[in-house]
Write a protein that holds these residues in place. Structure first.
Motif, mmCIF file in Angstrom:
data_model
loop_
_atom_site.group_PDB
_atom_site.id
_atom_site.type_symbol
_atom_site.label_atom_id
_atom_site.label_comp_id
_atom_site.label_asym_id
_atom_site.label_seq_id
_atom_site.Cartn_x
_atom_site.Cartn_y
_atom_site.Cartn_z
ATOM 1 N N HIS A 103 0.821 -1.206 0.000
ATOM 2 C CA HIS A 103 0.000 0.000 0.000
ATOM 3 C C HIS A 103 0.859 1.263 0.000
ATOM 4 N N PHE A 104 1.950 1.268 0.777
ATOM 5 C CA PHE A 104 2.891 2.389 0.713
ATOM 6 C C PHE A 104 3.403 2.555 -0.708
ATOM 7 N N THR A 105 3.731 1.441 -1.336
ATOM 8 C CA THR A 105 4.280 1.474 -2.688
ATOM 9 C C THR A 105 3.262 1.957 -3.698
ATOM 10 N N VAL A 117 6.062 11.659 -13.187
ATOM 11 C CA VAL A 117 7.289 10.885 -13.002
ATOM 12 C C VAL A 117 7.004 9.419 -13.314
ATOM 13 N N PRO A 118 7.694 8.811 -14.265
ATOM 14 C CA PRO A 118 7.497 7.379 -14.507
ATOM 15 C C PRO A 118 7.817 6.580 -13.249
ATOM 16 N N ALA A 119 6.902 5.711 -12.855
ATOM 17 C CA ALA A 119 7.085 4.946 -11.618
ATOM 18 C C ALA A 119 6.344 3.631 -11.734
ATOM 19 N N ARG A 120 6.857 2.628 -11.013
ATOM 20 C CA ARG A 120 6.218 1.305 -11.021
ATOM 21 C C ARG A 120 6.497 0.616 -9.696
ATOM 22 N N ALA A 121 5.651 -0.310 -9.345
ATOM 23 C CA ALA A 121 5.823 -1.101 -8.128
ATOM 24 C C ALA A 121 6.664 -2.329 -8.443
ATOM 25 N N ARG A 122 7.529 -2.720 -7.484
ATOM 26 C CA ARG A 122 8.321 -3.937 -7.646
ATOM 27 C C ARG A 122 8.081 -4.849 -6.448
ATOM 28 N N CYS A 123 7.881 -6.121 -6.754
ATOM 29 C CA CYS A 123 7.652 -7.143 -5.741
ATOM 30 C C CYS A 123 8.890 -8.018 -5.629
ATOM 31 N N GLY A 124 9.360 -8.228 -4.421
ATOM 32 C CA GLY A 124 10.558 -9.030 -4.224
ATOM 33 C C GLY A 124 10.800 -9.313 -2.769
ATOM 34 N N PHE A 125 12.049 -9.090 -2.337
ATOM 35 C CA PHE A 125 12.458 -9.471 -0.991
ATOM 36 C C PHE A 125 13.464 -8.460 -0.445
ATOM 37 N N ALA A 126 13.255 -8.063 0.821
ATOM 38 C CA ALA A 126 14.134 -7.115 1.478
ATOM 39 C C ALA A 126 15.028 -7.828 2.477
ATOM 40 N N GLY A 127 16.303 -7.458 2.486
ATOM 41 C CA GLY A 127 17.252 -8.082 3.398
ATOM 42 C C GLY A 127 17.547 -7.254 4.623
ATOM 43 N N TYR A 128 16.651 -6.312 4.968
ATOM 44 C CA TYR A 128 16.946 -5.403 6.076
ATOM 45 C C TYR A 128 15.920 -5.456 7.199
ATOM 46 N N PHE A 129 15.042 -6.447 7.182
ATOM 47 C CA PHE A 129 14.078 -6.593 8.267
ATOM 48 C C PHE A 129 14.458 -7.686 9.256
ATOM 49 N N SER A 130 15.147 -8.689 8.782
ATOM 50 C CA SER A 130 15.507 -9.825 9.623
ATOM 51 C C SER A 130 16.885 -10.331 9.204
ATOM 52 N N PRO A 131 17.770 -10.577 10.169
ATOM 53 C CA PRO A 131 19.123 -11.005 9.806
ATOM 54 C C PRO A 131 19.127 -12.347 9.070
ATOM 55 N N SER A 133 18.106 -13.286 6.256
ATOM 56 C CA SER A 133 16.958 -13.692 5.445
ATOM 57 C C SER A 133 16.462 -12.506 4.634
ATOM 58 N N PHE A 134 15.744 -12.831 3.565
ATOM 59 C CA PHE A 134 15.136 -11.812 2.713
ATOM 60 C C PHE A 134 13.626 -11.961 2.818
ATOM 61 N N MET A 135 12.984 -10.909 3.324
ATOM 62 C CA MET A 135 11.562 -10.961 3.628
ATOM 63 C C MET A 135 10.730 -10.434 2.464
ATOM 64 N N ASP A 136 9.611 -11.089 2.228
ATOM 65 C CA ASP A 136 8.621 -10.664 1.251
ATOM 66 C C ASP A 136 8.358 -9.165 1.399
ATOM 67 N N HIS A 137 8.485 -8.404 0.301
ATOM 68 C CA HIS A 137 8.395 -6.948 0.430
ATOM 69 C C HIS A 137 8.105 -6.321 -0.935
ATOM 70 N N TRP A 138 7.591 -5.091 -0.886
ATOM 71 C CA TRP A 138 7.353 -4.276 -2.079
ATOM 72 C C TRP A 138 8.024 -2.920 -1.909
ATOM 73 N N VAL A 139 8.558 -2.381 -2.988
ATOM 74 C CA VAL A 139 9.061 -1.017 -3.015
ATOM 75 C C VAL A 139 8.647 -0.374 -4.335
ATOM 76 N N ALA A 140 8.826 0.944 -4.412
ATOM 77 C CA ALA A 140 8.565 1.668 -5.652
ATOM 78 C C ALA A 140 9.871 1.830 -6.429
ATOM 79 N N GLU A 141 9.726 1.988 -7.728
ATOM 80 C CA GLU A 141 10.870 2.228 -8.607
ATOM 81 C C GLU A 141 10.491 3.407 -9.500
ATOM 82 N N HIS A 142 11.281 4.463 -9.485
ATOM 83 C CA HIS A 142 10.958 5.625 -10.317
ATOM 84 C C HIS A 142 12.148 5.968 -11.205
ATOM 85 N N TRP A 143 11.835 6.639 -12.310
ATOM 86 C CA TRP A 143 12.877 7.026 -13.252
ATOM 87 C C TRP A 143 13.471 8.365 -12.823
ATOM 88 N N ASN A 144 14.763 8.346 -12.537
ATOM 89 C CA ASN A 144 15.503 9.566 -12.207
ATOM 90 C C ASN A 144 16.091 10.095 -13.502
#
Length: 294
Positions: A103-105, A117-131, A133-144
């Motif tokens: 929802h944030f994304t 601004v061109p932008a899209r959502a990406r679904c993957g895994f984040a390595g900064y929530f739990s040592p 391991s890579f946790m299920d996560h979403w972030v945004a991706e925008h064109w700079n």
């Protein structure tokens, strides 16, 4: 700008089914245009369901249903029912819309697109929530445009979460080894460079979880940003083993989603023509354990 680049940027600047604000679109007009300011706007409007207690909020059963909202216009409708002020006004945590990383994304992508601004959502895994391991996560991706590159942004990481997690990077430019798109996670595991059991959420992990996120990422790259627990089409069932045919399917799809600009035309064609990838009118909501109309 090449014709293909123009087509790609145009596609990711237009609102889609999930990123359209609908009747609430005029509320975006008063908001700033820079990424950092829009991230702060999003953080003042949303409360992550799993972080609520860190903000002193106890969620009622009714509020726990809000993360099942999909389109941005319905998200905004519910948010404004809690607090009708302009979107520039940061709400107290208890008056924010309850959601999750997706929802944030989605809201950030909607705002960026509204600002051209061109932008899209990406679904993957984040390595900064739990040592380790890579946790299920979403972030945004925008064109700079100034740097001529796509930049990953984690709009969820506000001051409270940064203080708890102590990330060693700028959440406005997340390194691609800290957030790994689903196709990259798959490719690393297939190459023996990573363990599939380290990718997932809580006690759910492995190739079956990764391939579900590849399908969700492919849908998001086609402007259909679904819930993290929406299931459909070619996704594997929990702990379903992969034979040669399934490995081949996801090897190919991972390759497309890892390089979405170079593969743009094929990714669009595959999504529209393959019912294993295309979001159907009804998906299975794995959290509510029921079919859900999209």
């Amino acid at each position: 700008m090449t014709m293909l680049a123009h087509e790609i940027f145009d596609f990711y600047t237009r609102p889609g089914a999930m990123t359209s604000a609908g009747a609430h679109a005029p509320l975006f007009d008063e908001l700033p245009s820079d990424v950092a300011s829009l991230v702060r706007v999003v953080q003042g409007l949303l409360l992550h369901q799993h972080w609520a207690q860190a903000y002193g909020v106890e969620l009622s059963d009714e509020r726990r249903g809000e993360p099942h909202l999909r389109p941005a216009d319905r998200m905004l409708e519910r948010l404004l029912a809690h607090d009708g002020r302009p979107l520039s006004a940061a709400r107290p945590p208890g008056a924010r819309l309850v959601g999750n990383c997706r929802h944030f994304t989605v809201l950030l992508v909607a705002l960026l697109r509204a600002k051209g601004v061109p932008a899209r959502a990406r679904c993957g895994f984040a390595g900064y929530f739990s040592p380790d391991s890579f946790m299920d996560h979403w972030v945004a991706e925008h064109w700079n445009a100034a740097e001529a590159r796509w930049v990953l942004v984690d709009a969820q990481l506000d001051d409270v979460q940064r203080a708890a997690l102590k990330p060693d990077f700028d959440a406005l430019d997340v390194p691609r080894d800290r957030f790994v798109v689903a196709g990259d996670a798959w490719a690393r595991c297939r190459a023996g460079e990573a363990d599939p059991s380290t990718f997932g959420f809580l006690d759910e992990h492995g190739y079956w979880f990764i391939d579900g996120n590849i399908v969700r990422d492919a849908a998001a790259l086609n402007n259909m940003e679904m819930l993290p627990w929406d299931c459909w089409g070619g996704m594997s069932r929990p702990n379903e083993p992969h034979g040669d045919e399934r490995f081949a399917l996801f090897d190919g799809l991972a390759a497309l989603t890892r390089s979405p600009d170079a593969s743009f035309a094929e990714l669009r064609r595959r999504y529209e023509s393959d019912e294993r990838l295309r979001v159907p009118p009804t998906v299975f909501n794995a959290v509510l354990d029921r079919p859900d109309p999209v």
